[in-house]
Design a protein around this motif. Structure first.
Motif, PDB file in Angstrom:
ATOM      1  N   TRP A  42       0.954  -0.901   0.017  1.00  0.00           N
ATOM      2  CA  TRP A  42      -0.013  -0.029   0.103  1.00  0.00           C
ATOM      3  C   TRP A  42       0.915   1.318   0.159  1.00  0.00           C
ATOM      4  O   TRP A  42       1.169   1.806   1.014  1.00  0.00           O
ATOM      5  CB  TRP A  42      -0.999  -0.026   1.221  1.00  0.00           C
ATOM      6  CG  TRP A  42      -1.985  -1.173   1.185  1.00  0.00           C
ATOM      7  CD1 TRP A  42      -1.993  -2.005   0.343  1.00  0.00           C
ATOM      8  CD2 TRP A  42      -3.184  -1.369   2.011  1.00  0.00           C
ATOM      9  NE1 TRP A  42      -3.056  -3.135   0.534  1.00  0.00           N
ATOM     10  CE2 TRP A  42      -3.875  -2.446   1.431  1.00  0.00           C
ATOM     11  CE3 TRP A  42      -3.618  -0.625   3.224  1.00  0.00           C
ATOM     12  CZ2 TRP A  42      -4.948  -2.988   2.344  1.00  0.00           C
ATOM     13  CZ3 TRP A  42      -4.657  -1.120   3.905  1.00  0.00           C
ATOM     14  CH2 TRP A  42      -5.476  -2.229   3.175  1.00  0.00           C
TER      15      TRP A  42
ATOM     16  N   ARG B  16      -9.093  -4.098  -2.851  1.00  0.00           N
ATOM     17  CA  ARG B  16      -7.580  -4.198  -2.853  1.00  0.00           C
ATOM     18  C   ARG B  16      -7.053  -5.020  -4.188  1.00  0.00           C
ATOM     19  O   ARG B  16      -6.093  -4.978  -4.501  1.00  0.00           O
ATOM     20  CB  ARG B  16      -6.976  -4.556  -1.658  1.00  0.00           C
ATOM     21  CG  ARG B  16      -7.139  -5.791  -1.104  1.00  0.00           C
ATOM     22  CD  ARG B  16      -5.841  -6.853  -1.416  1.00  0.00           C
ATOM     23  NE  ARG B  16      -4.697  -6.525  -0.672  1.00  0.00           N
ATOM     24  CZ  ARG B  16      -4.482  -7.092   0.473  1.00  0.00           C
ATOM     25  NH1 ARG B  16      -5.331  -8.426   1.049  1.00  0.00           N
ATOM     26  NH2 ARG B  16      -3.393  -7.008   1.293  1.00  0.00           N
ATOM     27  N   LEU B  19      -6.839  -2.931  -6.882  1.00  0.00           N
ATOM     28  CA  LEU B  19      -6.293  -1.647  -7.142  1.00  0.00           C
ATOM     29  C   LEU B  19      -4.704  -1.772  -6.306  1.00  0.00           C
ATOM     30  O   LEU B  19      -3.927  -1.141  -6.993  1.00  0.00           O
ATOM     31  CB  LEU B  19      -6.821  -0.513  -5.974  1.00  0.00           C
ATOM     32  CG  LEU B  19      -8.202  -0.041  -6.920  1.00  0.00           C
ATOM     33  CD1 LEU B  19      -8.768   1.079  -5.989  1.00  0.00           C
ATOM     34  CD2 LEU B  19      -7.807   0.607  -8.066  1.00  0.00           C
ATOM     35  N   HIS B  43      -2.037   6.462  -6.785  1.00  0.00           N
ATOM     36  CA  HIS B  43      -3.100   6.156  -5.857  1.00  0.00           C
ATOM     37  C   HIS B  43      -2.803   4.681  -5.099  1.00  0.00           C
ATOM     38  O   HIS B  43      -1.838   4.005  -5.391  1.00  0.00           O
ATOM     39  CB  HIS B  43      -4.291   5.657  -6.387  1.00  0.00           C
ATOM     40  CG  HIS B  43      -4.134   4.525  -7.503  1.00  0.00           C
ATOM     41  ND1 HIS B  43      -4.248   3.283  -7.311  1.00  0.00           N
ATOM     42  CD2 HIS B  43      -4.295   4.694  -8.836  1.00  0.00           C
ATOM     43  CE1 HIS B  43      -4.131   2.517  -8.235  1.00  0.00           C
ATOM     44  NE2 HIS B  43      -4.083   3.333  -9.274  1.00  0.00           N
ATOM     45  N   THR B  44      -3.146   4.719  -3.800  1.00  0.00           N
ATOM     46  CA  THR B  44      -2.880   3.619  -2.874  1.00  0.00           C
ATOM     47  C   THR B  44      -4.126   3.270  -2.225  1.00  0.00           C
ATOM     48  O   THR B  44      -5.140   3.990  -1.688  1.00  0.00           O
ATOM     49  CB  THR B  44      -1.631   3.875  -1.926  1.00  0.00           C
ATOM     50  OG1 THR B  44      -1.408   2.712  -1.216  1.00  0.00           O
ATOM     51  CG2 THR B  44      -2.157   5.020  -1.150  1.00  0.00           C
ATOM     52  N   VAL B  45      -4.227   2.005  -1.741  1.00  0.00           N
ATOM     53  CA  VAL B  45      -5.346   1.525  -0.801  1.00  0.00           C
ATOM     54  C   VAL B  45      -4.600   1.811   0.448  1.00  0.00           C
ATOM     55  O   VAL B  45      -3.507   1.815   1.082  1.00  0.00           O
ATOM     56  CB  VAL B  45      -5.323   0.000  -0.878  1.00  0.00           C
ATOM     57  CG1 VAL B  45      -6.454  -0.502   0.159  1.00  0.00           C
ATOM     58  CG2 VAL B  45      -5.889  -0.523  -2.169  1.00  0.00           C
ATOM     59  N   ILE B  53      -9.253   4.792   0.095  1.00  0.00           N
ATOM     60  CA  ILE B  53      -8.020   5.052  -0.983  1.00  0.00           C
ATOM     61  C   ILE B  53      -7.612   6.529  -0.923  1.00  0.00           C
ATOM     62  O   ILE B  53      -8.273   7.302  -0.521  1.00  0.00           O
ATOM     63  CB  ILE B  53      -8.728   5.005  -2.448  1.00  0.00           C
ATOM     64  CG1 ILE B  53      -9.372   3.762  -2.673  1.00  0.00           C
ATOM     65  CG2 ILE B  53      -7.925   5.317  -3.669  1.00  0.00           C
ATOM     66  CD1 ILE B  53      -8.448   2.536  -2.681  1.00  0.00           C
ATOM     67  N   CYS B  55      -4.944   9.275  -3.106  1.00  0.00           N
ATOM     68  CA  CYS B  55      -4.809   9.543  -4.370  1.00  0.00           C
ATOM     69  C   CYS B  55      -3.998  11.071  -4.564  1.00  0.00           C
ATOM     70  O   CYS B  55      -4.718  11.984  -3.856  1.00  0.00           O
ATOM     71  CB  CYS B  55      -5.852   9.251  -5.508  1.00  0.00           C
ATOM     72  SG  CYS B  55      -7.152  10.214  -5.005  1.00  0.00           S
ATOM     73  N   CYS B 127     -16.873   7.032  -5.350  1.00  0.00           N
ATOM     74  CA  CYS B 127     -16.074   7.459  -4.135  1.00  0.00           C
ATOM     75  C   CYS B 127     -16.550   8.769  -3.502  1.00  0.00           C
ATOM     76  O   CYS B 127     -16.795   9.786  -4.314  1.00  0.00           O
ATOM     77  CB  CYS B 127     -14.499   7.737  -4.454  1.00  0.00           C
ATOM     78  SG  CYS B 127     -13.733   6.341  -5.123  1.00  0.00           S
TER      79      CYS B 127
END
Lengths: 186, 186
Positions: A42, B16, B19, B43-45, B53, B55, B127
């Protein structure tokens, strides 16, 4: 047999090339005389210059406290040939074992931080924590990559991308579409 | 010919899977009666539940202001067959053209937000912006995925992962290593 890479300094403003595609990484840390390693999926690039990375590290990880207290770590990119090591590191606890010893990895000296580089990884990015505003609420660190070391070959190694539930996507081909981009977008 | 997916509701706590491997995504937004689309690779979980998320969106993007003002967007996952569209969207400006019209994409209605889903994408995540603490300093949004729609087939589509400089990595095989995991790590 483990790979031996010849590495060179790499411009920190260009590391998106390796991190933006989303590989799982190994994060090495050092605190109070001990080294540790964790796996991390992550993370995101946040800026070119300064070279910023954001990442979420679960608070129950031994590494979380080591990175929080030392304010440093190294982000190392492992390749597909290391998948058993990557899984092993993710399934063991740094409070119980010495992961460098257990997984026969070589801790090499960093230039800018005390956390060690993992020599067997394709790339090593030395990081300093620069913002902890989201740390208490989300365990989210903002880090600056202050030094990057990248293998001179291969150009694009096979990286490992985690899907959860023990499943991994292995990176495929890299294709060049730059001729379709407006010059200012490159 | 464009793909027609049959999509189902997907548990937001499990996104996840799609993503974390790091695909480039298309972000659709809606503000003051207009729709827009941008490409996003940073972006990241951040959490399973609530499904968070993080971003980074460049402030000069038309979409940045639309998402900031509306507090909403949809993250859509395009597949390799859409690469010309992905590049086109990244190389044009929403302030100058209607990207849905220009790229012959279908804006479908969302359930929880006003921003439209891109029908031609494999997955759509609705989102809401939940934290803007890092917005002024880093253009970094924390969003909650409140509704997820995912195609029932294929299980793992070919996704597109950006390396910068007009180069893309295309996702490779997915391999199951769950037998090597401790049950509590799955």
């Amino acid at each position: 047999m483990k790979k031996e890479y010849h590495k060179k300094d790499f411009p920190v403003a260009q590391i998106r090339k390796f991190l933006e595609p989303g590989p799982i990484v190994l994060v090495s840390s050092h605190y109070k005389g001990k080294d540790n390693i964790m796996t991390m999926g992550w993370h995101t690039v946040m800026e070119f210059s300064p070279s910023l990375i954001g990442c979420m590290i679960t608070g129950s990880n031994h590494s979380f406290h080591m990175i929080k207290e030392s304010g440093e770590c190294v982000i190392n990119i492992p390749t597909f040939d290391m998948i058993d090591t990557v899984i092993g590191i993710g399934n063991t606890r740094g409070s119980e074992i010495d992961k460098f010893k257990e997984f026969k990895l070589t801790a090499a000296q960093s230039i800018e931080v005390k956390a060690p580089l993992i020599k067997e990884c394709f790339a090593n990015f030395e990081c300093k924590v620069v913002d902890d505003q989201l740390l208490s609420k989300y365990n989210f660190f903002v880090m600056e990559i202050v030094k990057a070391h990248v293998a001179t070959s291969p150009k694009y190694p096979k990286t490992i991308h985690y899907r959860g539930e023990g499943k991994f996507m292995i990176s495929g081909r890299t294709l060049d579409y730059s001729s379709q981009f407006k010059p200012e977008m490159l």
